[in-house]
Design an enzyme around this catalytic site. Structure first.
Site, PDB file in Angstrom:
ATOM      1  N   GLY A   1      -8.856   4.128  10.027  1.00 19.33           N
ATOM      2  CA  GLY A   1      -9.445   2.851   9.622  1.00 19.33           C
ATOM      3  C   GLY A   1      -9.246   2.450   8.182  1.00 19.33           C
ATOM      4  O   GLY A   1      -9.792   1.429   7.752  1.00 19.33           O
TER       5      GLY A   1
ATOM      6  N   LYS B   1       0.841  -1.207   0.000  1.00 10.92           N
ATOM      7  CA  LYS B   1       0.000   0.000   0.000  1.00 10.92           C
ATOM      8  C   LYS B   1       0.875   1.256   0.000  1.00 10.92           C
ATOM      9  O   LYS B   1       1.620   1.493   0.944  1.00 10.92           O
ATOM     10  CB  LYS B   1      -0.905   0.006   1.238  1.00 10.92           C
ATOM     11  CG  LYS B   1      -1.905  -1.151   1.247  1.00 10.92           C
ATOM     12  CD  LYS B   1      -2.766  -1.145   2.484  1.00 10.92           C
ATOM     13  CE  LYS B   1      -1.988  -1.450   3.737  1.00 10.92           C
ATOM     14  NZ  LYS B   1      -2.860  -1.670   4.912  1.00 10.92           N
TER      15      LYS B   1
ATOM     16  N   GLY C   1      -6.693   1.125   6.490  1.00 11.45           N
ATOM     17  CA  GLY C   1      -6.040  -0.175   6.251  1.00 11.45           C
ATOM     18  C   GLY C   1      -6.962  -1.336   6.587  1.00 11.45           C
ATOM     19  O   GLY C   1      -7.057  -2.312   5.819  1.00 11.45           O
TER      20      GLY C   1
HETATM   21  N1  ATP Z   1      -5.640  10.362   1.241  1.00 15.78           N
HETATM   22  C1  ATP Z   1      -5.967   9.248   0.574  1.00 15.78           C
HETATM   23  N2  ATP Z   1      -6.836   9.326  -0.483  1.00 15.78           N
HETATM   24  C2  ATP Z   1      -7.188   8.225  -1.163  1.00 15.78           C
HETATM   25  N3  ATP Z   1      -6.720   6.982  -0.886  1.00 15.78           N
HETATM   26  C3  ATP Z   1      -5.848   6.832   0.142  1.00 15.78           C
HETATM   27  C4  ATP Z   1      -5.430   7.957   0.923  1.00 15.78           C
HETATM   28  N4  ATP Z   1      -4.587   7.503   1.897  1.00 15.78           N
HETATM   29  C5  ATP Z   1      -4.504   6.164   1.739  1.00 15.78           C
HETATM   30  N5  ATP Z   1      -5.243   5.750   0.668  1.00 15.78           N
HETATM   31  C6  ATP Z   1      -5.456   4.367   0.214  1.00 15.78           C
HETATM   32  O1  ATP Z   1      -6.131   3.711   1.291  1.00 15.78           O
HETATM   33  C7  ATP Z   1      -5.738   2.359   1.365  1.00 15.78           C
HETATM   34  C8  ATP Z   1      -5.164   2.065   2.752  1.00 15.78           C
HETATM   35  O2  ATP Z   1      -3.817   2.497   2.739  1.00 15.78           O
HETATM   36  P1  ATP Z   1      -3.011   3.070   3.952  1.00 15.78           P
HETATM   37  O3  ATP Z   1      -1.609   3.207   3.449  1.00 15.78           O
HETATM   38  O4  ATP Z   1      -3.708   4.302   4.482  1.00 15.78           O
HETATM   39  O5  ATP Z   1      -3.185   1.893   4.968  1.00 15.78           O
HETATM   40  P2  ATP Z   1      -2.696   1.809   6.433  1.00 15.78           P
HETATM   41  O6  ATP Z   1      -1.565   2.746   6.656  1.00 15.78           O
HETATM   42  O7  ATP Z   1      -2.480   0.365   6.710  1.00 15.78           O
HETATM   43  O8  ATP Z   1      -3.952   2.312   7.241  1.00 15.78           O
HETATM   44  P3  ATP Z   1      -4.047   2.475   8.843  1.00 15.78           P
HETATM   45  O9  ATP Z   1      -3.432   3.811   9.124  1.00 15.78           O
HETATM   46  O10 ATP Z   1      -5.530   2.429   9.058  1.00 15.78           O
HETATM   47  O11 ATP Z   1      -3.283   1.346   9.457  1.00 15.78           O
HETATM   48  C9  ATP Z   1      -4.737   2.164   0.227  1.00 15.78           C
HETATM   49  O12 ATP Z   1      -5.443   1.672  -0.903  1.00 15.78           O
HETATM   50  C10 ATP Z   1      -4.195   3.561  -0.012  1.00 15.78           C
HETATM   51  O13 ATP Z   1      -3.663   3.725  -1.301  1.00 15.78           O
END
Ligand code: ATP
Ligand code: HMH
Length: 262
Positions: free
Chosen positions: A208, A175, A210
């Site tokens: 939320g 991601k 992820g």
């Molecule tokens: N600002 C944003 N706008 C659109 N899509 C996003 C944004 N931020 C993250 N994403 C997408 O959201 C999904 C989750 O990614 P992210 O990297 O936020 O996960 P994470 O860090 O594991 O989340 P968490 O912080 O809940 O643990 C991915 O498909 C990412 O590309």
């Protein structure tokens, strides 16, 4: 009579309702499936961070899992916060006996920087949990902790996928949401490469994301989509949920799991 596909989350509770078990069950409902849960830990958590966390005994995790799998059955499983080496090993053993796709979200640290997985558990995640995964969904911080690969661009994401796949999951979804620019995720099984590009929504209410993405993948797999299709559909769902994220409390609010219902 409609009998919805059954999806199980094995994860921690977020009292604020934006991540963890609560995000997983809301996502599963929104995507037309029957969500079930094995609670691994309870967190006192809100828009400002994690104020406390308590893990359950391994016996309680095993008993919940057996109650669900031995009677109701599952068509897909998603894992999230597993807290300790003992719980990681317990869950990995349980998953090895399940005949359904498994989505492993190797949750390490919350958005606010609170540890949800003990550092001593990383080895068990690498050696025991990742090999059980149909899809593993690390973010870039989790990639760095698990493999040492520090990603700064799309080529780095390819290297990250190779490093994660070396631990044995069938597919790795790296991601890239934390990189600047349009959020891009890379799905690879070592032969095929699928890039998923979404529009970035400059919304700070992203609590939320992820958990929601991993649960949406599990729900779509339970409905019979193949892995690339399930990831594409899940990415569309999480992007909509981020666009509709709303303020709650004084800090980071949740994504809107009900965005499609208006
Ligand atoms: N600002 C944003 N706008 C659109 N899509 C996003 C944004 N931020 C993250 N994403 C997408 O959201 C999904 C989750 O990614 P992210 O990297 O936020 O996960 P994470 O860090 O594991 O989340 P968490 O912080 O809940 O643990 C991915 O498909 C990412 O590309
Ligand atoms: C319980 C729980 N699981 C996962 C996350 C994702 O970071 C969180 N904040 N809380």
């Amino acid at each position: 009579m409609r009998i919805p596909p059954r999806v199980l989350t094995v994860a921690g509770s977020d009292s604020g309702g934006g991540a963890g078990i609560q995000a997983d069950l809301k996502t599963m409902l929104a995507l037309g499936t029957h969500g079930m849960s094995v609670v691994t830990a309870v967190t006192a958590q809100n828009s400002l961070g994690v104020q406390g966390a308590w893990e359950l005994p391994a016996e309680a995790v095993r008993a919940q899992f057996r109650s669900i799998v031995d009677d109701i059955g599952v068509q897909a499983v998603k894992t999230g916060m597993l807290a300790s080496p003992e719980l990681v090993r317990t869950v990995a053993r349980l998953l090895a006996g399940v005949d359904a796709p498994v989505v492993v979200d190797p949750v390490g640290v919350s958005k606010h920087g609170d540890r949800l997985l003990a550092a001593e558990a990383l080895e068990s995640v690498r050696e025991r949990l990742l090999p059980t995964a149909t899809v593993a969904t690390p973010n870039l911080d989790e990639v760095a902790e698990l493999t040492g690969v520090k990603v700064t661009d799309e080529d780095g994401m390819r290297e990250a996928a190779r490093a994660i796949l070396a631990y044995g999951p069938r597919w790795a979804l790296i991601k890239g949401g934390h990189l600047p620019g349009a959020p891009v995720d890379l799905l690879s099984d070592g032969r095929e490469e699928h890039w998923f590009r979404g529009a970035r929504h400059d919304n700070r209410h992203t609590h939320g994301t992820g958990c929601t993405l991993a649960s949406a993948i599990a729900a779509h797999l339970a409905k019979g989509l193949d892995v690339p299709q399930a990831v594409g559909a899940a990415k569309a769902y999480v992007t909509g949920a981020i666009a509709a994220g709303f303020p709650l409390g004084a800090g980071i609010g949740p994504v809107d799991h009900a965005w499609q219902w208006g």
